[in-house]
Design an enzyme around this catalytic site. Sequence first.
Site, PDB file in Angstrom:
ATOM      1  CG  HIS A 117      22.604 -11.410  18.952  1.00 44.96           C
ATOM      2  ND1 HIS A 117      22.580 -12.501  19.780  1.00 44.96           N
ATOM      3  CD2 HIS A 117      21.884 -11.750  17.854  1.00 44.96           C
ATOM      4  CE1 HIS A 117      21.871 -13.463  19.206  1.00 44.96           C
ATOM      5  NE2 HIS A 117      21.434 -13.036  18.039  1.00 44.96           N
ATOM      6  CG  ASP A 194      28.739 -10.405  17.998  1.00 40.69           C
ATOM      7  OD1 ASP A 194      28.996 -11.067  16.975  1.00 40.69           O
ATOM      8  OD2 ASP A 194      27.609 -10.395  18.525  1.00 40.69           O
ATOM      9  CD  GLN A 197      24.122 -10.437  11.679  1.00 36.24           C
ATOM     10  OE1 GLN A 197      24.101 -10.353  10.451  1.00 36.24           O
ATOM     11  NE2 GLN A 197      23.413 -11.345  12.338  1.00 36.24           N
ATOM     12  CE  LYS A 220      23.979 -15.194  12.104  1.00 35.84           C
ATOM     13  NZ  LYS A 220      23.824 -14.547  13.363  1.00 35.84           N
ATOM     14  CB  CYS A 358      18.633 -12.450  19.724  1.00 39.50           C
ATOM     15  SG  CYS A 358      17.908 -14.007  19.265  1.00 39.50           S
TER      16      CYS A 358
END
Length: 400
Positions: A117, A194, A197, A220, A358
């Site tokens: 991303h 990261d 997600q 999220k 993104c």
Amino acid sequence: MKRDDFPIFKTTNRNKPLIYLDSAASAQKPQVVIDAIQQFYSSDYANIHRGIYELSERATAAYEATRLAVQQFIHAKSLDEIIFVSSTTEAINLVAQSFIRPYLKAGDEIIVSAMEHHSNIVPWYLLTEQCGAVLKVIPVLDSGELDHDAYQQLFSSRTKLVAVTHASNVLGTINPIKDMARIAHEKGVPVLVDGAQAIVHMPVDVSDLDCDFYAFSAHKLYGPTGIGVLYAKKQWHDKMLPYQGGGEMIETVSFDRITFADVPKRFEAGTPPIASAIGLHAAIDYVSSIGMEKMAAHEQQLLQVLEASLQAIANLRIIGTHHPKVGVVSFVLDGIHAHDVGSVLDHEGIAVRVGHHCAMPLMTRFDVPAVVRVSLGLYNTEQEIEALTRALHLTRKVFG
Ligand code: ALA
């Protein structure tokens, strides 16, 4: 599964029952999260870490209880490894500016991947401009898997960090972080993950992954916007220099000399998003009461149905077929722009994300300008996937 817990599903989209297939952008909020925030503002609200009155102590205790809940949720070894930030994006920028930039020399290298991303590309790119860092990029194979042989070849004596996503927001691919971290550590290189997600799709154990940094956002995870978490392994705390200056991140201040608080306070300057922290705690309690494994099983079941339904549609190409993946599927319908697909779906009450997500380098890699992305949450059902499939057939009819 637990759909009734989410009041948003009483609402509509274009006068049709809402079919929300955009949880990877942001998940909807269960009533318990909304109630916890309202309750906090109604009965427990005050600024934290500053008041000596009972109300402020209560608010402080609630805020700090979230830190403990996060520590337990991601299995961090120590409470002070949990830093509250505004978002995944801020967490990554914090590591770039406080841990990498102060020590970086021109020509030093950061390894990222082609499926990142922008929030895990731009902070590192800024270091190329600010101090001459060089980005090395792990390629993505046609299946959507990272090229792990190439990964091993990217290391050099100048490698300062590996920054990689746990799960791709476009392909859904789950990366083998534990192996990737082991390889990096063998070469003495720390690893930032990261987790934006991944955090909602699987149990995350940072101690088992043995990553050095892990970033995620509450929104999220069925929690509120405005708060995220940076897990920072204690080993690195002394090397992490102040990032934003302000109240609460100091020990002593004079005009000649300032000394700084320990981590995590060193990185929590100013009044933090207190109510969002309370909401995050409620979200963690909520998903924990269901069970991360059970949530993952529900999504994997839906994912199977979704992939099979999409594969049956003519001239539809799924971008990223590699498994294991989280409940995220991106595709293109040949001859129809993703935005047009999104518009037809919208008129059928179906919310998906379309565009470059993104992740422009990934679009370039797969030679597509934009994709349609369907992402699943715990509230989605097989009936919704059937409705999506019907709407995609309709899209074909509308656009020929
Ligand atoms: N990062 C979020 C997404 O992928 C916003 O949609």
